[in-house]
Enzyme design. Structure first.
Site, PDB file in Angstrom:
ATOM      1  N   SER A   1       3.709  -3.105  61.495  1.00  0.00           N
ATOM      2  CA  SER A   1       4.445  -2.925  60.248  1.00  0.00           C
ATOM      3  C   SER A   1       3.777  -3.613  59.059  1.00  0.00           C
ATOM      4  O   SER A   1       2.635  -3.332  58.742  1.00  0.00           O
ATOM      5  CB  SER A   1       5.877  -3.400  60.447  1.00  0.00           C
ATOM      6  OG  SER A   1       6.650  -3.044  59.345  1.00  0.00           O
ATOM      7  N   HIS A   2       4.496  -4.559  58.454  1.00  0.00           N
ATOM      8  CA  HIS A   2       4.026  -5.206  57.224  1.00  0.00           C
ATOM      9  C   HIS A   2       3.085  -6.373  57.505  1.00  0.00           C
ATOM     10  O   HIS A   2       2.654  -7.033  56.569  1.00  0.00           O
ATOM     11  CB  HIS A   2       5.241  -5.708  56.448  1.00  0.00           C
ATOM     12  CG  HIS A   2       6.104  -6.585  57.295  1.00  0.00           C
ATOM     13  ND1 HIS A   2       6.891  -6.081  58.302  1.00  0.00           N
ATOM     14  CD2 HIS A   2       6.240  -7.910  57.337  1.00  0.00           C
ATOM     15  CE1 HIS A   2       7.506  -7.073  58.919  1.00  0.00           C
ATOM     16  NE2 HIS A   2       7.129  -8.201  58.349  1.00  0.00           N
TER      17      HIS A   2
ATOM     18  N   ASP B   1       3.348   0.550  57.927  1.00  0.00           N
ATOM     19  CA  ASP B   1       3.714   1.760  58.668  1.00  0.00           C
ATOM     20  C   ASP B   1       4.619   2.692  57.872  1.00  0.00           C
ATOM     21  O   ASP B   1       5.114   3.683  58.413  1.00  0.00           O
ATOM     22  CB  ASP B   1       4.359   1.394  60.006  1.00  0.00           C
ATOM     23  CG  ASP B   1       5.647   0.602  59.848  1.00  0.00           C
ATOM     24  OD1 ASP B   1       5.786  -0.110  58.835  1.00  0.00           O
ATOM     25  OD2 ASP B   1       6.512   0.694  60.729  1.00  0.00           O
TER      26      ASP B   1
ATOM     27  N   ASP C   1       4.963  -0.330  52.987  1.00  0.00           N
ATOM     28  CA  ASP C   1       4.331  -1.284  53.901  1.00  0.00           C
ATOM     29  C   ASP C   1       3.347  -0.597  54.846  1.00  0.00           C
ATOM     30  O   ASP C   1       3.067   0.595  54.718  1.00  0.00           O
ATOM     31  CB  ASP C   1       5.395  -2.061  54.686  1.00  0.00           C
ATOM     32  CG  ASP C   1       6.071  -1.223  55.750  1.00  0.00           C
ATOM     33  OD1 ASP C   1       6.147   0.005  55.574  1.00  0.00           O
ATOM     34  OD2 ASP C   1       6.532  -1.794  56.757  1.00  0.00           O
TER      35      ASP C   1
ATOM     36  N   LYS D   1      13.959   3.425  58.916  1.00  0.00           N
ATOM     37  CA  LYS D   1      13.945   3.324  57.469  1.00  0.00           C
ATOM     38  C   LYS D   1      12.751   4.118  56.962  1.00  0.00           C
ATOM     39  O   LYS D   1      11.825   4.406  57.712  1.00  0.00           O
ATOM     40  CB  LYS D   1      13.912   1.873  57.014  1.00  0.00           C
ATOM     41  CG  LYS D   1      12.830   1.008  57.636  1.00  0.00           C
ATOM     42  CD  LYS D   1      13.105  -0.450  57.294  1.00  0.00           C
ATOM     43  CE  LYS D   1      12.041  -1.378  57.845  1.00  0.00           C
ATOM     44  NZ  LYS D   1      12.348  -1.820  59.210  1.00  0.00           N
TER      45      LYS D   1
ATOM     46  N   ASP E   1       7.640   2.404  56.461  1.00  0.00           N
ATOM     47  CA  ASP E   1       9.100   2.477  56.506  1.00  0.00           C
ATOM     48  C   ASP E   1       9.774   1.616  55.441  1.00  0.00           C
ATOM     49  O   ASP E   1      10.960   1.755  55.185  1.00  0.00           O
ATOM     50  CB  ASP E   1       9.640   2.167  57.914  1.00  0.00           C
ATOM     51  CG  ASP E   1       9.192   0.824  58.455  1.00  0.00           C
ATOM     52  OD1 ASP E   1       8.469   0.093  57.744  1.00  0.00           O
ATOM     53  OD2 ASP E   1       9.560   0.506  59.611  1.00  0.00           O
ATOM     54  N   ARG E   2       9.018   0.721  54.792  1.00  0.00           N
ATOM     55  CA  ARG E   2       9.623  -0.116  53.747  1.00  0.00           C
ATOM     56  C   ARG E   2       9.257   0.380  52.360  1.00  0.00           C
ATOM     57  O   ARG E   2       8.244   1.065  52.186  1.00  0.00           O
ATOM     58  CB  ARG E   2       9.124  -1.555  53.853  1.00  0.00           C
ATOM     59  CG  ARG E   2       9.505  -2.230  55.121  1.00  0.00           C
ATOM     60  CD  ARG E   2       9.105  -3.682  55.042  1.00  0.00           C
ATOM     61  NE  ARG E   2       9.486  -4.344  56.282  1.00  0.00           N
ATOM     62  CZ  ARG E   2       9.635  -5.651  56.400  1.00  0.00           C
ATOM     63  NH1 ARG E   2       9.407  -6.443  55.373  1.00  0.00           N
ATOM     64  NH2 ARG E   2      10.001  -6.167  57.556  1.00  0.00           N
TER      65      ARG E   2
HETATM   66  C1  VG1 Z   1      12.031  -8.187  59.622  1.00  0.00           C
HETATM   67  C2  VG1 Z   1      13.132  -7.904  58.623  1.00  0.00           C
HETATM   68  C3  VG1 Z   1      14.116  -6.921  59.210  1.00  0.00           C
HETATM   69  C4  VG1 Z   1      13.372  -5.655  59.650  1.00  0.00           C
HETATM   70  C5  VG1 Z   1      12.245  -6.020  60.596  1.00  0.00           C
HETATM   71  C6  VG1 Z   1      11.392  -4.834  60.953  1.00  0.00           C
HETATM   72  O1  VG1 Z   1      12.572  -8.778  60.769  1.00  0.00           O
HETATM   73  O2  VG1 Z   1      13.786  -9.085  58.243  1.00  0.00           O
HETATM   74  O3  VG1 Z   1      15.105  -6.634  58.266  1.00  0.00           O
HETATM   75  O4  VG1 Z   1      14.247  -4.776  60.288  1.00  0.00           O
HETATM   76  O5  VG1 Z   1      11.388  -6.984  59.985  1.00  0.00           O
HETATM   77  O6  VG1 Z   1      10.849  -4.224  59.822  1.00  0.00           O
HETATM   78  P1  VG1 Z   1      12.564 -10.367  61.018  1.00  0.00           P
HETATM   79  O7  VG1 Z   1      13.131 -10.560  62.376  1.00  0.00           O
HETATM   80  O8  VG1 Z   1      11.140 -10.818  60.873  1.00  0.00           O
HETATM   81  O9  VG1 Z   1      13.400 -10.964  59.930  1.00  0.00           O
HETATM   82  V1  VG1 Z   1       9.351  -3.451  59.903  1.00  0.00           V
HETATM   83  O10 VG1 Z   1       8.987  -2.822  58.441  1.00  0.00           O
HETATM   84  O11 VG1 Z   1       8.468  -4.620  60.592  1.00  0.00           O
HETATM   85  O12 VG1 Z   1       9.600  -2.263  61.118  1.00  0.00           O
HETATM   86 CO    CO Z   2       7.451  -1.411  58.543  1.00  0.00          CO
END
Ligand code: VG1
Ligand code: CO
Length: 541
Positions: free
Chosen positions: A111-112, A277, A275, A374, A279-280
């Site tokens: 992801s990010h 992937d 981000d 998302k 989704d953000r």
């Molecule tokens: C973070 C965010 C959460 C989100 C998750 C996955 O998790 O706070 O809201 O759903 O990332 O997003 P955490 O446990 O680090 O707070 V992504 O864009 O990584 O799929």
């Molecule tokens: Co993501």
């Protein structure tokens, strides 16, 4: 096909969004293979099934995809639909799983988190509904990793992923699909592309920063090709294995180039970033930042203006740490509003049951029941469509929204890479003191209630405990504290701050200023600075 003997690896425990580790951990012999075989075993095998596969273009993604294809073939899968170049954004993967009635899909992304040989990699399994695996499944995967003794892999040369088309791999079909087309078509079915074309035609200026990650090709196709925005509207549009050294996390800290442009002279009308992937999303107007919690509330209040949602919303949902701005919209519009733990998987049950059609998180995630993830570009198109209908600027829409519903000042403070013991001890202490906080005064604020959030899923009755500490102050202010489940280094403490201001007053205030009393009270209660020695958070959103 060969059965390879193997032994369990420590630490293959999937978190909020699958398994995330340093790339070199995944590249150890048998590490990826163990986790993927454990996944196939835990979901009851994949013989005769269709799967979707793709990722965000980060380093090791294409090699991992080729290994997974040979394993899927050896495990008897009928077909794997894989994005060309092993590319698929998370929402596009979710859409393909649903559109092609696949058993599920594997998404290769952290992801990010930054990418590259010394950064992060990840593997996530999504279910047949297109959404992230629930806790029951991730627990079964983890359990399997602990006693796995062999994995299956086809003895074959690596499948070619560069050309769209079908090829045979053992008895399995590898279908290399255009990663963008089906997704872009779906967007065209939800939004008024004619109105958006007219808006760009009339000189509307937009900047989309894809941060050298997966949305680049999607954004170029949708905004520049289909909607006629000028070439170059999308920057950092080519996905790179190391994201060009960028940290593809769309927040004011990491998307600083976009921030500077949107806050500068001659800013475009609208700016957005996504981000790794896809989704953000972060959205901005000229000179104004839209907090994700406000974005969710604005989308809820205006969704009926968008063709795909013209008959209204079924209900809305937000994660617990997300501000209550959307709750106020729901109350006024007579919509059901659900509060879930952090992570998208909890929304899926509500959407499958037809209870909600829009949901979001404070962490720059917004989406609807068009997929079960998302969706960054979807959120951008929602905003564009609303701007086109209302013929107002982003700033005007926000002012209007706050005047109508009041404003929930909001900010998140992150303390990254804390020693795990220290972070756990700090929250452990807080847990033992929760009961005593009620009624006590801190820096002039009195605590109304304090608890640890647990959630009973209204659809399947499953219970998730330990989902974050909530401290509510008089007058509707609150602080939430929890540890991240997606980091790969130490512990990350997230502190979510919120204060409600009714009516149109105080709109000119900076959120950090407006939240200062709550920040002070939190320090008095938890002692973050004192216990960690950190003078300030690493990231403020
Ligand atoms: C973070 C965010 C959460 C989100 C998750 C996955 O998790 O706070 O809201 O759903 O990332 O997003 P955490 O446990 O680090 O707070 V992504 O864009 O990584 O799929
Ligand atoms: Co993501």
């Amino acid at each position: 096909m060969t059965r390879h003997a193997t032994t369990p690896f420590e630490g293959q425990k999937p978190g909020t969004s699958g398994l995330r580790k340093k790339t070199r951990v995944f590249m150890q012999p048998r590490y990826l293979e163990n986790f993927v075989q454990a996944t196939f075993d835990a979901i009851g095998g994949i013989a005769g099934q269709t799967l979707v596969l793709g990722g965000d273009g980060r380093f090791f993604g294409d090699a991992a995809a080729r290994t997974i294809l040979k394993m899927a073939a050896a495990n008897g899968a009928r077909r794997v639909i894989v994005g060309q170049g092993a590319w698929l954004s998370t929402p596009a993967a979710s859409h393909l799983i649903r559109a092609r009635s696949a058993m599920g899909g594997i998404i290769l992304s952290a992801s990010h988190n930054p990418g590259g040989p010394d950064e992060d990699f990840g593997v996530k399994y999504n279910m047949g509904n297109g959404g992230p695996a629930p806790e029951s499944v991730t627990a079964a995967i983890y359990a399997r990793t602990q006693y796995i003794t062999e994995y299956l892999c086809l003895d074959a040369s690596d499948p070619d992923l560069t050309t769209v088309g079908e090829a045979q791999l053992g008895t399995m079909v590898v279908e290399v699909a255009d990663p963008v087309e089906a997704y872009a078509d779906m967007m065209e079915s939800l939004f008024d592309f004619n109105a958006l074309r007219a808006m760009f035609n009339a000189g509307f200026r937009m900047r989309m920063d894809s941060m050298c990650a997966i949305t680049g090709p999607y954004a170029v196709e949708i905004f520049e090709r289909r909607l006629g925005a000028p070439a170059g509207t999308v920057t950092h549009a080519t996905p790179l294995p190391d994201f060009g050294g960028m940290h593809p996390d769309p927040n004011p800290t990491w998307a600083h180039e976009l921030m500077a442009e949107m806050m500068g002279a001659d800013a475009p009308d609208f700016g957005a970033a996504s981000d790794g992937d896809g989704d953000r999303n972060m959205v901005l107007g000229a000179g104004i930042y839209v907090s994700p919690s406000d974005s969710l509330a604005v989308l809820a209040a205006n969704a009926h203006l968008v063709p795909g949602y013209k008959s209204g919303l079924k209900g809305v949902a937000r994660s617990m740490p997300t501000s209550a701005a959307v709750d106020r919209v729901a109350a006024e519009m007579g919509l059901d509003c659900y509060e879930t733990p952090t992570g998208w998987k909890f929304f899926g049950n509500l959407m499958d049951a037809g209870r909600v059609s829009l949901c979001g998180e404070e962490s720059f995630g917004t989406g609807s029941d068009h997929v079960r993830e998302k969706d960054g570009l979807w959120a951008v198109l929602m905003w564009l469509n609303i701007l086109a209908v209302r013929q107002m600027s982003v700033a005007e829409i926000l002012q209007d929204h706050w005047a109508r519903f009041g404003r929930n000042y909001y900010s998140r403070h992150d303390y990254e890479a804390l020693p795990i013991d220290q972070a756990e001890a700090m929250l452990g202490d807080l847990r033992t003191r929760l009961d005593g906080l009620k009624g006590a005064q801190f820096e002039g604020l009195s605590v109304e209630s304090a608890d640890e959030f647990s959630y009973t899923d209204p659809v399947d009755g499953s219970i998730s405990t330990g989902q974050g500490f909530r401290i509510l102050f008089e007058g509707g202010s609150r602080v939430v504290l929890r540890l991240s489940g997606t980091g790969t280094e130490g512990a990350t403490l997230r502190v979510y701050l919120e204060r409600y201001a009714p009516g149109p007053d105080g709109l000119e205030h900076d959120p950090q200023e407006a939240l200062a009393p709550i920040i002070k009270a939190t320090e008095a209660i938890v002692g973050i600075r004192e216990r960690t020695g950190r003078a300030e958070p690493n990231v403020i959103t």
